[in-house]
Design an enzyme around this catalytic site. Structure first.
Site, PDB file in Angstrom:
ATOM      1  N   GLY A  68       5.848  -2.235  14.404  1.00 17.80           N
ATOM      2  CA  GLY A  68       5.192  -1.121  13.721  1.00 17.80           C
ATOM      3  C   GLY A  68       4.248  -0.328  14.596  1.00 17.80           C
ATOM      4  O   GLY A  68       4.268   0.902  14.605  1.00 17.80           O
ATOM      5  N   ARG A  69       3.413  -1.006  15.382  1.00 18.29           N
ATOM      6  CA  ARG A  69       2.422  -0.288  16.192  1.00 18.29           C
ATOM      7  C   ARG A  69       3.046   0.333  17.433  1.00 18.29           C
ATOM      8  O   ARG A  69       2.364   1.044  18.171  1.00 18.29           O
ATOM      9  CB  ARG A  69       1.278  -1.225  16.558  1.00 18.29           C
ATOM     10  CG  ARG A  69       1.690  -2.474  17.296  1.00 18.29           C
ATOM     11  CD  ARG A  69       0.536  -3.470  17.371  1.00 18.29           C
ATOM     12  NE  ARG A  69       0.933  -4.770  17.902  1.00 18.29           N
ATOM     13  CZ  ARG A  69       1.486  -5.732  17.183  1.00 18.29           C
ATOM     14  NH1 ARG A  69       1.749  -5.542  15.911  1.00 18.29           N
ATOM     15  NH2 ARG A  69       1.787  -6.892  17.732  1.00 18.29           N
TER      16      ARG A  69
ATOM     17  N   GLU B 229       0.824  -1.203   0.000  1.00 15.24           N
ATOM     18  CA  GLU B 229       0.000   0.000   0.000  1.00 15.24           C
ATOM     19  C   GLU B 229       0.861   1.257   0.000  1.00 15.24           C
ATOM     20  O   GLU B 229       0.605   2.208  -0.746  1.00 15.24           O
ATOM     21  CB  GLU B 229      -0.931   0.008   1.222  1.00 15.24           C
ATOM     22  CG  GLU B 229      -1.902  -1.155   1.277  1.00 15.24           C
ATOM     23  CD  GLU B 229      -1.386  -2.328   2.092  1.00 15.24           C
ATOM     24  OE1 GLU B 229      -2.228  -3.116   2.577  1.00 15.24           O
ATOM     25  OE2 GLU B 229      -0.150  -2.473   2.244  1.00 15.24           O
TER      26      GLU B 229
ATOM     27  N   GLU C  60      -4.258  -5.580  17.401  1.00 16.03           N
ATOM     28  CA  GLU C  60      -3.194  -6.269  16.668  1.00 16.03           C
ATOM     29  C   GLU C  60      -2.243  -6.971  17.627  1.00 16.03           C
ATOM     30  O   GLU C  60      -1.684  -8.015  17.308  1.00 16.03           O
ATOM     31  CB  GLU C  60      -2.428  -5.286  15.775  1.00 16.03           C
ATOM     32  CG  GLU C  60      -1.568  -5.955  14.717  1.00 16.03           C
ATOM     33  CD  GLU C  60      -1.048  -4.970  13.674  1.00 16.03           C
ATOM     34  OE1 GLU C  60      -1.760  -4.729  12.682  1.00 16.03           O
ATOM     35  OE2 GLU C  60       0.063  -4.443  13.854  1.00 16.03           O
TER      36      GLU C  60
ATOM     37  N   HIS D 285     -24.214  11.580  22.036  1.00 13.07           N
ATOM     38  CA  HIS D 285     -25.374  11.728  21.154  1.00 13.07           C
ATOM     39  C   HIS D 285     -25.367  10.671  20.051  1.00 13.07           C
ATOM     40  O   HIS D 285     -26.051  10.831  19.037  1.00 13.07           O
ATOM     41  CB  HIS D 285     -25.395  13.141  20.561  1.00 13.07           C
ATOM     42  CG  HIS D 285     -25.599  14.199  21.597  1.00 13.07           C
ATOM     43  ND1 HIS D 285     -26.841  14.681  21.939  1.00 13.07           N
ATOM     44  CD2 HIS D 285     -24.710  14.837  22.400  1.00 13.07           C
ATOM     45  CE1 HIS D 285     -26.709  15.581  22.898  1.00 13.07           C
ATOM     46  NE2 HIS D 285     -25.437  15.699  23.201  1.00 13.07           N
TER      47      HIS D 285
ATOM     48  N   LYS E 170      -2.813 -10.081   2.793  1.00 10.35           N
ATOM     49  CA  LYS E 170      -1.849  -9.415   1.909  1.00 10.35           C
ATOM     50  C   LYS E 170      -1.344 -10.373   0.836  1.00 10.35           C
ATOM     51  O   LYS E 170      -1.225 -10.021  -0.344  1.00 10.35           O
ATOM     52  CB  LYS E 170      -0.653  -8.901   2.723  1.00 10.35           C
ATOM     53  CG  LYS E 170      -0.920  -7.685   3.584  1.00 10.35           C
ATOM     54  CD  LYS E 170       0.384  -7.263   4.229  1.00 10.35           C
ATOM     55  CE  LYS E 170       0.244  -6.025   5.073  1.00 10.35           C
ATOM     56  NZ  LYS E 170       1.531  -5.609   5.660  1.00 10.35           N
TER      57      LYS E 170
END
Length: 540
Positions: A267-268, A212, A353, A384, A504
């Site tokens: 990564g996270r 991506e 993850e 709301h 992927k």
């Protein structure tokens, strides 16, 4: 190690649950008038009120015993020591090293990694200062005014969340945008009104092969060159956050403008690495280092505070209590600050993850719930929208309310009204409103049942004085370590993400078939092949 559900503390909690299942928060507060003062903890500038949870001193004692029996502190110490606790990838887990002070010593395979971390931070700071001062010139000699970060997952969610959270501190003559979705609409809209001669792209991909990210990067390159007409322009308008110098150079980026990080950074957990370059440019190196200092404050609190006063430990254990004994399947994170609008989305990746796993470290299938669903919106918008479900629905949804005692934008009476809603919502969720109270208000008995609130809905309240870079760092690290505590108890690997890979792989096989006239691969199922044929026929 014993199977989790065989641990004596787990079994004691199962027995204790039956004693607690029907206990009301109203009763707990009546029997202990000091409960709201007692069941609190502080650390790294954050104040946690966990008194509105369905717990007693006995519950907390048993939960702490579970943490001890599951070896949470031992596993925590192994992480901080740089041991390779990510066993499926054979890696250390040292996002904590990214915010360690310059004089710290943290060894990985016998090497102190802290000097490397600060060398990258110093280079990032020099580059950020050049952009902010208008000294970094594009190919035509114009200063850079627009920064577009291209990444996905941890290379996007962390930076965009932190940028929005710290926008008050940002340099407002710089425009920052974030592109992640491979849907071409994302990059088309993010670049539509920008001048290529004044735009810098930060391409964030460790391998520089992420499908991506590289699709978007190549589109950005074409967009730039369609205006500037010279491949040499790429080097002035693109920088990379990557470790793959060969691919970076092949793209046309000067490797002098490549900012690296390490395989011990997931990564996270990477937003405080070079992945945060866009944030540093926006808020400046000094504020960025304050952000890192806040992370480190919470790291030290988690590492050293006693378990019964340890914020990540308490939040993690209370989450286990609801997830595994009450059967709650989700947690709502409700920040009462518009700057934290992206915080729940960031936590979705961090938590789901990390702990969306069903295999233990020993390779066995679990027989208990693991990671919860994380969701939320800023208050008061959520009130709301979905609070009705939390108040009167059939699902038990523990909630984290996050608020600040001081606002960054003083517009009376906004902040008092905002914080009144924080306190009112947690009070209403805890104590509700009985049928008798509704009738006493003069409501028709036929309508009264609809106006009853059962209460007994659990909440944590996290308060800080002010949303500063340092506070944000501490808040993020609080949730990082909460996730660690829960993964350690569930005996799963919170630091791999194999579930991300299969889709992927299949997408890379299907993509060329969409542009082919041959029959789809018969290895696909009939549904997938029918969808491929229909898409081909109708895509125009």
């Amino acid at each position: 190690m014993s199977k989790l559900t065989d641990l004596s503390a787990w079994q004691a909690l199962e027995t204790h649950y039956y004693d607690m299942a029907e206990v009301q928060l109203r009763e707990l507060f009546v029997s202990d008038p000091q409960r709201g003062e007692r069941l609190t903890a502080e650390g790294a500038g954050l104040y946690l009120d966990y008194s509105k949870h369905r717990v007693t001193d006995e519950t907390l004692k048993l939960l702490l015993a579970l943490a001890a029996e599951a070896g949470v502190e031992k596993k925590r110490d192994a992480m901080f020591a740089g041991e390779k606790i990510n066993i499926t990838e054979g890696r250390a887990v040292l996002h904590t090293a990214l915010r360690a002070p310059r004089d710290a010593v943290i060894n990985v395979d016998g090497k102190n990694v802290v000097p490397d971390v600060h060398e990258v931070l110093d280079r990032m700071g020099e580059f950020a200062d050049q952009i902010r001062a208008g000294k970094w010139l594009g190919y035509t000699g114009k200063p850079i005014k627009n920064i577009v970060n291209i990444g996905i997952g941890g290379s996007d969610l962390g930076p965009v969340m932190a940028y929005e959270a710290l926008k008050h501190y940002s340099q407002r003559d710089l425009t920052l945008r974030f592109v992640s979705n491979v849907d071409g609409t994302d990059i088309a809209e993010k670049t539509r009104d920008l001048d290529p001669a004044e735009t810098l792209f930060i391409v964030s991909s460790k391998t520089f092969t992420t499908q991506e990210t590289m699709t978007n990067a190549r589109t950005a390159r074409q967009w730039l060159l369609s205006a500037l007409k010279d491949d040499a322009a790429v080097a002035r308008h693109f920088v990379a956050v990557s470790t793959n110098a060969t691919e970076v150079q092949k793209f046309g980026i000067d490797t002098a403008n490549m900012f690296g990080f390490w395989d011990w950074v997931g990564g996270r957990y990477s937003m405080d690495s070079a992945i945060g370059l866009s944030v540093m440019i926006a808020v400046g190196p000094d504020n960025y280092r304050e952000l890192l200092a806040g992370f480190h404050d919470m790291d030290e609190h988690f590492r050293t505070a006693p378990a019964d006063k340890n914020l990540p430990m308490l939040m993690g254990l209370i989450g286990i209590w609801y997830n595994n004994f009450f059967g709650a399947e989700s947690v709502a994170v409700l920040p009462y600050d518009q700057y934290l609008a992206y915080f729940p989305a960031y936590l979705q990746q961090l938590d789901m993850e990390s702990n969306g796993k069903h295999i233990t470290l020993e390779g066995q299938t679990v027989d208990y719930q693991t990671g919860p669903i994380i969701w939320g919106q800023p208050g008061t918008n959520g009130q709301h929208a979905f609070y009705q479900l939390i108040h009167q629905g059939t699902k038990l949804i523990p909630c984290d309310f996050i608020g600040f005692c001081q606002t960054l934008n003083v517009l009376p009476p906004h902040h008092d009204l905002l914080m009144a809603n924080v306190f009112a919502q947690t009070e209403a969720l805890a104590f509700g409103k009985t049928y008798e109270q509704v009738i006493a208000d003069g409501v028709d008995p036929k309508i009264a049942p609809h106006r009853v609130f059962d209460g007994n809905r659990p909440t944590s309240t996290i308060l800080a004085d002010r949303l500063t870079p340092r506070t944000l760092g501490a808040l993020i690290a609080l949730y990082e370590h909460k996730v660690f505590v829960q993964g350690a108890i569930w005996d799963i690997n919170s630091f791999d993400q194999w579930g991300v890979e299969l889709g992927k792989v299949l997408a890379s096989k299907i993509a060329p078939e969409l542009d082919s006239k041959a029959e789809p691969d018969l290895k696909h199922d009939s549904s997938t092949n029918t969808l491929i044929r229909r898409y081909r026929a109708r895509r125009g």
